[in-house]
Design a protein around this motif. Structure first.
Motif, PDB file in Angstrom:
ATOM      1  N   SER A 109      -4.642  -6.142   7.554  1.00  0.00           N
ATOM      2  CA  SER A 109      -4.750  -4.985   6.662  1.00  0.00           C
ATOM      3  C   SER A 109      -6.184  -4.519   6.494  1.00  0.00           C
ATOM      4  O   SER A 109      -6.477  -3.319   6.530  1.00  0.00           O
ATOM      5  N   SER A 110      -7.115  -5.457   6.324  1.00  0.00           N
ATOM      6  CA  SER A 110      -8.515  -5.079   6.142  1.00  0.00           C
ATOM      7  C   SER A 110      -9.065  -4.410   7.395  1.00  0.00           C
ATOM      8  O   SER A 110      -9.827  -3.440   7.315  1.00  0.00           O
ATOM      9  N   ALA A 113      -7.690  -0.860   7.592  1.00  0.00           N
ATOM     10  CA  ALA A 113      -8.377   0.007   6.633  1.00  0.00           C
ATOM     11  C   ALA A 113      -9.705   0.484   7.198  1.00  0.00           C
ATOM     12  O   ALA A 113     -10.052   1.671   7.111  1.00  0.00           O
ATOM     13  N   PHE A 130      -0.302   4.295   5.766  1.00  0.00           N
ATOM     14  CA  PHE A 130      -0.950   2.984   5.841  1.00  0.00           C
ATOM     15  C   PHE A 130      -0.178   2.042   4.940  1.00  0.00           C
ATOM     16  O   PHE A 130      -0.104   2.239   3.729  1.00  0.00           O
ATOM     17  N   SER A 132      -0.059  -1.715   3.752  1.00  0.00           N
ATOM     18  CA  SER A 132      -0.936  -2.874   3.699  1.00  0.00           C
ATOM     19  C   SER A 132      -0.269  -4.021   2.955  1.00  0.00           C
ATOM     20  O   SER A 132       0.531  -3.812   2.040  1.00  0.00           O
ATOM     21  N   SER A 137      -7.082  -3.380   0.486  1.00  0.00           N
ATOM     22  CA  SER A 137      -7.226  -2.501   1.646  1.00  0.00           C
ATOM     23  C   SER A 137      -6.776  -1.080   1.329  1.00  0.00           C
ATOM     24  O   SER A 137      -7.389  -0.107   1.786  1.00  0.00           O
ATOM     25  N   LEU A 138      -5.726  -0.956   0.538  1.00  0.00           N
ATOM     26  CA  LEU A 138      -5.279   0.372   0.103  1.00  0.00           C
ATOM     27  C   LEU A 138      -6.360   1.040  -0.735  1.00  0.00           C
ATOM     28  O   LEU A 138      -6.661   2.229  -0.566  1.00  0.00           O
ATOM     29  N   VAL A 141      -9.300   2.548   1.312  1.00  0.00           N
ATOM     30  CA  VAL A 141      -8.993   3.844   1.918  1.00  0.00           C
ATOM     31  C   VAL A 141      -8.964   4.930   0.852  1.00  0.00           C
ATOM     32  O   VAL A 141      -9.495   6.030   1.046  1.00  0.00           O
TER      33      VAL A 141
END
Length: 386
Positions: A109-110, A113, A130, A132, A137-138, A141
C-alpha cells in the motif's frame, strides 16, 4: 475441455455466490441469505455463525440495491488479506457484471501511494481507485490533493472515526490490536488492561513476541506517540526490551509461536489468532484486548477515488459494493476483519470471545496521523528495536 479460467470462475461462484442468493458458500462457511438478480426479498436476514439478526434500518445496503457496474476501472490494490480482495474483484467482473472489467495493479500500500504521487507529478495517475490495507497510505494520497470527495451517503455508512473527515477516503474493514497468549501458560487475568503495564511483569520475562518491522506494529507505535508522547513511548519500548522480547518479521509468526509455546504472549492484529484457530481448533491460543489506549487501536483498510479519474460514478459505485452487507459478511467470514458497515455482526471467533468495536473502546485518534511513520522508525532505531 474446461479451461483454467472456467475452473477459477466456478470456484469464485462457489465461494461468494451465497452472498447474492445463487448458491451456497464454500463448505464450512456459514450461509448468507439474500436476493439474486432474478428475485428480491423485502426482509433480508443477515446470518453469521450461529447468530441471525435483521439488518437495521439505515444499515449497510444490499448488493442487489446498487446499480450495475458497467465499464472499465483501473484499481491500485494493496497486497494483503490472503487474496480475498482480488477474489472479490474477480467475482464482480467475471460472475456478476458481464459488462464490467478491472485492471488491477498490486503492491504494498505504501509503495502504491508513492507511485500515485509520482505519476501525478508527471501528469496524472491512470488509477481510478486506490484500495489500501492501511489508512496511512490513503491519507498520504489525500493530503497531496489527489483524492476526490466521496458522496456523503457512501461515507456515512461508516462511523466517523473510520473515515476521512473531509470524505476523501472511507474505511471498509477494521483490524484490532490484541495480545495473543498461550492458554497453557497464561490466563486472561494475567493480561493487564493496559499495554503500559506489561513491561517488568515476571510472567512476561523472556516470553514476549513482537514484529517491529511490520507495518501494523509501526502504526500501533505511531498511535502511542500521538496519544502518549515520544517520551512515554520510548520508555515503553525500552521496558519491553528489558523484559525480554523475541522479534519476528510478521505478526502471524508472533501468533504462531504463541500457540507453539515458544513465547507466552505477543503483540498482533486480532485476526491471526482466528485464522490459526480455524486451521487448528485445538491450538492453545486466545486473545486479550486492552481498552482505550494505543493497545486498543483499530486500523482500517479503505479506499479512495482519484480526482483525475473520468469514471467517478463508476468508481464510487465500485467502492460502495464493498460496504454492502453481503460483501462485508464475506470479508468477516473469510478474512476475520471487523465490518465497518453498520448492521453486520463481527467475526465469529469460536472459542475466542471477540468483543465488538464499541466494547473495545478504541482511542480517539485521527487515523490519518498514522501516516507519520518516519519519526516512529527513527524512535525504533534509536531504542535499538530495529
Amino acid at each position: 475441455m474446461t479451461s483454467d479460467r472456467t475452473s477459477r470462475l466456478t470456484d469464485r461462484r462457489t465461494f461468494i455466490a451465497g452472498t447474492v442468493g445463487t448458491a451456497s458458500l464454500l463448505a464450512g462457511c456459514s450461509g448468507i441469505s439474500g436476493s439474486s438478480r432474478s428475485g428480491t426479498t423485502d426482509d433480508p436476514v443477515v446470518e453469521t455463525g450461529t447468530a441471525s439478526t435483521r439488518t437495521p434500518e439505515g444499515g449497510a445496503p444490499s448488493i442487489d440495491d446498487l446499480p450495475d457496474l458497467e465499464g472499465d476501472l483501473t484499481v491500485y490494490l494493496g497486497r494483503g488479506e490472503g487474496g480475498a480482495y482480488s477474489d472479490l474483484v474477480s467475482y464482480l467482473e467475471d460472475t456478476r457484471y458481464e459488462d464490467f472489467s478491472v485492471t488491477l495493479k498490486r503492491g504494498p500500500s505504501s509503495g502504491l501511494a508513492n507511485t500515485i504521487l509520482t505519476e501525478a507529478a508527471n501528469g496524472e495517475s491512470p488509477a481510478d481507485v486506490f484500495w489500501s490495507i492501511d489508512a496511512a497510505s490513503l491519507a498520504l494520497v489525500a493530503r497531496n490533493g489527489l483524492a476526490a470527495t466521496l458522496p456523503a451517503d457512501l461515507t456515512g455508512i461508516v462511523a466517523g472515526k473510520f473515515r476521512d473527515s473531509k470524505r476523501r477516503w472511507v474505511g471498509l474493514t477494521g483490524r484490532a490490536r490484541a495480545i495473543p497468549y498461550n492458554t497453557d501458560r497464561l490466563t486472561a487475568d494475567d493480561i493487564p488492561a493496559s499495554v503500559f503495564d506489561i513491561p517488568g511483569k515476571k510472567r512476561f520475562q523472556d516470553a514476549l513476541g513482537w514484529a517491529p518491522s511490520y507495518g501494523s506494529f509501526q502504526a500501533f507505535v505511531t498511535a502511542m506517540r500521538h496519544l502518549e508522547g515520544d517520551s512515554r513511548t520510548r520508555q515503553w519500548l525500552n521496558g519491553v526490551q528489558e523484559t525480554g522480547v523475541k522479534s519476528y518479521p510478521g505478526e502471524f509468526g508472533v501468533t504462531y509461536d504463541v500457540a507453539q509455546g515458544t513465547v507466552s504472549a505477543g503483540f498482533a492484529n486480532h485476526y491471526y489468532a482466528l485464522r490459526l484457530k480455524q486451521a487448528n481448533p485445538d491450538a492453545p491460543v486466545d486473545l486479550a484486548f486492552t481498552h482505550g489506549g494505543p493497545g486498543a487501536l483499530i486500523n482500517v483498510a479503505g479506499a479512495l477515488v482519484l480526482r483525475s479519474s473520468d469514471r467517478f460514478d463508476l468508481a464510487t459505485n465500485f467502492v460502495r459494493h464493498f460496504l454492502t452487507r453481503e460483501v462485508q459478511r464475506y470479508l468477516v467470514e473469510h478474512v476475520y476483519s471487523y465490518p465497518l458497515a453498520s448492521g453486520v455482526a463481527p467475526p465469529d471467533g469460536g472459542d475466542i470471545e471477540l468483543p465488538s468495536i464499541a466494547e473495545l473502546d478504541p482511542p480517539d485518534i485521527d487515523l490519518a496521523a498514522l501516516g507519520n511513520v518516519k519519526e516512529t522508525i527513527r524512535l525504533l532505531r534509536d531504542t535499538g528495536v530495529l
